[in-house]
Write an enzyme that holds these catalytic residues in place. Structure first.
Site, PDB file in Angstrom:
ATOM      1  N   LYS A  26      54.017  48.073  40.269  1.00  0.00           N
ATOM      2  CA  LYS A  26      54.703  47.659  41.458  1.00  0.00           C
ATOM      3  C   LYS A  26      56.021  48.510  41.492  1.00  0.00           C
ATOM      4  CE  LYS A  26      58.023  44.528  39.209  1.00  0.00           C
ATOM      5  NZ  LYS A  26      59.516  44.962  39.563  1.00  0.00           N
ATOM      6  N   ASN A  27      56.485  48.992  40.439  1.00  0.00           N
ATOM      7  CA  ASN A  27      57.904  49.888  40.473  1.00  0.00           C
ATOM      8  C   ASN A  27      57.632  51.268  41.270  1.00  0.00           C
ATOM      9  OD1 ASN A  27      59.310  47.740  39.609  1.00  0.00           O
ATOM     10  ND2 ASN A  27      59.472  48.484  37.552  1.00  0.00           N
ATOM     11  N   CYS A 122      65.560  39.639  38.530  1.00  0.00           N
ATOM     12  CA  CYS A 122      65.714  39.020  37.160  1.00  0.00           C
ATOM     13  C   CYS A 122      66.968  38.759  36.751  1.00  0.00           C
ATOM     14  CB  CYS A 122      64.770  40.137  36.329  1.00  0.00           C
ATOM     15  SG  CYS A 122      63.134  39.977  36.462  1.00  0.00           S
ATOM     16  N   ARG A 127      73.815  43.978  36.185  1.00  0.00           N
ATOM     17  CA  ARG A 127      73.145  44.978  36.693  1.00  0.00           C
ATOM     18  C   ARG A 127      74.106  45.424  37.765  1.00  0.00           C
ATOM     19  NH1 ARG A 127      67.163  43.821  36.926  1.00  0.00           N
ATOM     20  NH2 ARG A 127      67.098  45.943  37.448  1.00  0.00           N
ATOM     21  N   ASP A 314      61.103  47.396  29.506  1.00  0.00           N
ATOM     22  CA  ASP A 314      60.133  46.540  29.969  1.00  0.00           C
ATOM     23  C   ASP A 314      58.913  45.962  29.032  1.00  0.00           C
ATOM     24  OD1 ASP A 314      61.422  46.170  32.488  1.00  0.00           O
ATOM     25  OD2 ASP A 314      60.312  47.605  33.513  1.00  0.00           O
ATOM     26  N   ARG A 407      55.603  37.921  40.570  1.00  0.00           N
ATOM     27  CA  ARG A 407      56.302  39.072  41.179  1.00  0.00           C
ATOM     28  C   ARG A 407      55.638  40.280  41.160  1.00  0.00           C
ATOM     29  NH1 ARG A 407      62.306  39.285  39.972  1.00  0.00           N
ATOM     30  NH2 ARG A 407      61.984  41.254  40.737  1.00  0.00           N
TER      31      ARG A 407
HETATM   32  C1  EPZ Z   1      64.211  49.894  37.053  1.00  0.00           C
HETATM   33  O1  EPZ Z   1      65.517  49.164  37.270  1.00  0.00           O
HETATM   34  C2  EPZ Z   1      63.100  48.766  36.822  1.00  0.00           C
HETATM   35  N1  EPZ Z   1      63.128  48.213  38.316  1.00  0.00           N
HETATM   36  C3  EPZ Z   1      63.264  47.586  35.980  1.00  0.00           C
HETATM   37  O2  EPZ Z   1      62.151  46.974  35.906  1.00  0.00           O
HETATM   38  C4  EPZ Z   1      63.454  48.533  34.608  1.00  0.00           C
HETATM   39  O3  EPZ Z   1      63.796  47.496  33.676  1.00  0.00           O
HETATM   40  C5  EPZ Z   1      64.617  49.498  34.674  1.00  0.00           C
HETATM   41  O4  EPZ Z   1      64.508  50.548  35.775  1.00  0.00           O
HETATM   42  C6  EPZ Z   1      64.580  50.378  33.327  1.00  0.00           C
HETATM   43  O5  EPZ Z   1      63.627  51.097  33.020  1.00  0.00           O
HETATM   44  C7  EPZ Z   1      62.549  48.957  39.232  1.00  0.00           C
HETATM   45  O6  EPZ Z   1      62.081  50.150  39.225  1.00  0.00           O
HETATM   46  C8  EPZ Z   1      62.287  48.239  40.748  1.00  0.00           C
HETATM   47  P1  EPZ Z   1      68.159  51.305  35.867  1.00  0.00           P
HETATM   48  P2  EPZ Z   1      66.771  49.696  37.516  1.00  0.00           P
HETATM   49  O7  EPZ Z   1      69.147  51.355  36.784  1.00  0.00           O
HETATM   50  O8  EPZ Z   1      66.617  51.169  38.494  1.00  0.00           O
HETATM   51  C9  EPZ Z   1      72.586  51.017  34.386  1.00  0.00           C
HETATM   52  C10 EPZ Z   1      61.075  45.086  36.639  1.00  0.00           C
HETATM   53  O9  EPZ Z   1      60.737  43.998  36.225  1.00  0.00           O
HETATM   54  N2  EPZ Z   1      73.221  51.048  35.754  1.00  0.00           N
HETATM   55  O10 EPZ Z   1      67.226  52.290  35.462  1.00  0.00           O
HETATM   56  O11 EPZ Z   1      67.585  48.675  38.199  1.00  0.00           O
HETATM   57  C11 EPZ Z   1      72.122  49.562  34.223  1.00  0.00           C
HETATM   58  O12 EPZ Z   1      72.808  48.702  34.119  1.00  0.00           O
HETATM   59  C12 EPZ Z   1      62.422  45.511  36.376  1.00  0.00           C
HETATM   60  O13 EPZ Z   1      59.912  45.647  36.887  1.00  0.00           O
HETATM   61  C13 EPZ Z   1      74.643  51.268  35.945  1.00  0.00           C
HETATM   62  O14 EPZ Z   1      75.348  51.104  35.081  1.00  0.00           O
HETATM   63  O15 EPZ Z   1      67.357  49.683  36.133  1.00  0.00           O
HETATM   64  C14 EPZ Z   1      71.096  49.889  32.933  1.00  0.00           C
HETATM   65  O16 EPZ Z   1      71.887  49.821  31.562  1.00  0.00           O
HETATM   66  C15 EPZ Z   1      63.163  44.638  35.555  1.00  0.00           C
HETATM   67  N3  EPZ Z   1      75.072  51.236  37.218  1.00  0.00           N
HETATM   68  C16 EPZ Z   1      70.761  51.522  33.199  1.00  0.00           C
HETATM   69  O17 EPZ Z   1      71.755  52.115  34.281  1.00  0.00           O
HETATM   70  C17 EPZ Z   1      74.140  51.525  38.365  1.00  0.00           C
HETATM   71  O18 EPZ Z   1      74.978  51.458  39.618  1.00  0.00           O
HETATM   72  C18 EPZ Z   1      69.569  51.723  33.670  1.00  0.00           C
HETATM   73  O19 EPZ Z   1      69.053  50.750  34.544  1.00  0.00           O
HETATM   74  C19 EPZ Z   1      73.011  51.237  38.173  1.00  0.00           C
HETATM   75  C20 EPZ Z   1      72.515  50.904  36.783  1.00  0.00           C
END
Ligand code: EPZ
Length: 435
Positions: A26-27, A122, A127, A314, A407
């Site tokens: 998916k991702n 989710c 986020r 995840d 999803r």
């Molecule tokens: C990706 O989300 C995945 N989604 C998520 O999978 C996965 O849990 C996550 O990476 C971590 O591996 C997709 O690829 C579509 P991050 P993402 O930005 O990119 C912080 C699923 O169900 N952050 O890597 O949204 C954030 O709060 C989903 O498939 C900021 O601070 O996650 C977190 O602590 C759920 N500011 C950290 O970065 C920002 O602007 C990592 O999150 C963005 C993120």
């Protein structure tokens, strides 16, 4: 009426067996779909999973003007991202898909403006999108916000910039990688995420004409240029989270289960963890075979989620179910998201001995039998953990909010049935059957 799963649990028996085939990630496919906007012609992809998030992304792209054609038997997709005419994301659809934010990169760099709502998805804690807004500002965009709606404009187009991500973010890395393709000059992205889905996107863009250096490292350098032209179809990499979830299921409920069409190299931290817990595993180039438990682990098991290649957030919830069935104590420390232990309350209600210390840390004492329950999946990954818990438990459980599971997992009940799980998809309500 919403779909539900009815699962008749195994009551702790190890009876599942056979082979499960893993679908495309998916991702990985979502950013590839977003990247279609950077191409001169339609792009094609293979091994595309039939899941709700892919449908939502197609709806968003269709709303922007991009037609598509899918072959559901061959799992192929032809996507006319080159026909996108506008750059305002449909608010209703975007709010249902967190990954909608990755469209902001290609749209802003191609159309010099973009607008999108605060992305949904989710409920797994805060986020933020600060990395996106700060990065776009560095590339010359002006950002305005009104009523949770963001508008970004860069009348002269985006310019190359030096961007350091203060936290490694998967979707921010993907977004800026794509934004930099049509930006003028050089963009250097530092402290980027190393997840296989990011690497897969970078390789795809590079193979088709983008100037990208540093793939597989934490610094990516992109020299902006023109639209890309696809040379061969994108083949979606296997979904490592789906593979890991089946592996965990096998570790609790089977003495011989093969997870096929996966990439074991993407799951090294889980393989290491399960081995430490005494699970017997064999790995090949594209499969993992789980052969039961060979010994009871000595001492406490410590799980700390981490950016790739560390233990994936995840898989934290599915692993917690496994830990309730292990004859030892474990500590889980969720470091990526703040709100990702909420599902533990339901596991406790099912009989698990869990002490939640705070929003990110919990102690699990195994081994405890689980009993059936009516469950409401709070997010896609916890939803899958509930399926695993219901399979382990004694009695019939009902899982609601199947939408969250759909999803990210293609007709999961069919693959579960094929290895011996008694699972049925019904239209609710069924709760009166649950005692
Ligand atoms: C990706 O989300 C995945 N989604 C998520 O999978 C996965 O849990 C996550 O990476 C971590 O591996 C997709 O690829 C579509 P991050 P993402 O930005 O990119 C912080 C699923 O169900 N952050 O890597 O949204 C954030 O709060 C989903 O498939 C900021 O601070 O996650 C977190 O602590 C759920 N500011 C950290 O970065 C920002 O602007 C990592 O999150 C963005 C993120």
């Amino acid at each position: 009426m919403k779909d539900q799963f009815l699962i008749n649990g195994l009551g702790g028996k190890r009876v599942l067996s056979g082979t499960v085939s893993i679908r495309g990630s998916k991702n990985a496919i979502l950013p590839i779909m977003a990247s279609s906007i950077l191409f001169e012609h339609p792009i094609s992809a293979e091994n595309v999973p039939h899941i709700e998030d892919v449908s939502r992304m197609l709806e968003l792209l269709e709303d922007l003007g991009a037609k598509n054609s899918q072959d559901s038997v061959k799992r192929t997709l032809l996507l006319f991202g080159n026909e996108v005419k506008k750059s305002f994301l449909n608010v209703e659809i975007a709010k249902r898909l967190r990954a909608s934010i990755i469209l902001s990169g290609p749209l802003l760099s191609r159309f010099k403006k973009v607008s999108f709502p605060y992305p949904g998805g989710c409920v797994i804690g805060k986020r933020p999108i600060d990395l996106f807004l700060q990065g776009f500002k560095k590339m010359g965009a002006k950002v305005s916000e009104k009523d949770d709606q963001f508008s970004l404009v860069a009348p002269n187009g985006l310019s190359g910039a030096e961007i350091f991500f203060k936290v490694q973010s998967v979707t921010a890395t993907e977004t800026f990688l794509m934004a930099a393709i049509l930006a003028s000059g050089k963009t250097v992205l530092r402290n980027v995420a190393l997840e296989p889905e990011v690497e897969s996107l970078a390789l795809f863009l590079k193979e088709n004409g983008a100037h990208i250096e540093g793939i597989g490292t934490t610094t990516l350098t992109v020299i902006g240029g023109g639209l890309l032209t696809q040379k061969k179809p994108y083949i979606t990499i296997p979904d490592r989270i789906e593979a890991g979830s089946f592996l965990i299921l096998g570790a609790i409920t089977s003495n011989d289960l093969t997870i096929a069409h996966c990439n074991p190299n993407h799951l090294l931290s889980l393989i290491e963890t399960l081995s430490e817990c005494g699970v017997k595993l064999e790995t090949g180039e594209d499969f993992i075979r789980v052969r039961g438990v060979k010994k009871i682990p000595e001492g406490q098991i410590q799980i700390r989620t981490h950016e790739y290649p560390g233990f994936p957030t995840d898989l934290q919830a599915p692993l917690a179910v496994f830990l309730t069935q292990l004859e030892t104590e474990s500590v889980i420390f969720e470091t990526i998201f703040e709100g990702r232990l909420g599902y533990m309350e339901d596991l406790k209600q099912m009989g698990a001995h869990i002490t939640v210390w705070d929003s990110q840390r919990a102690l699990i004492k195994g081994k405890t039998p689980l009993k059936n329950r009516e469950l409401y999946g709070p997010d896609i990954r916890a939803g899958l953990a509930y399926i695993i818990a219901a399979i382990v438990a004694k009695g019939t459980s009902v899982i609601n909010n199947v939408y969250y599971i759909d999803r990210g997992y293609e007709r999961i009940e069919e693959r579960l049935s094929s290895i011996g799980v008694n699972i049925t998809r019904t239209v609710g309500p069924q709760s009166k059957n649950i005692k």
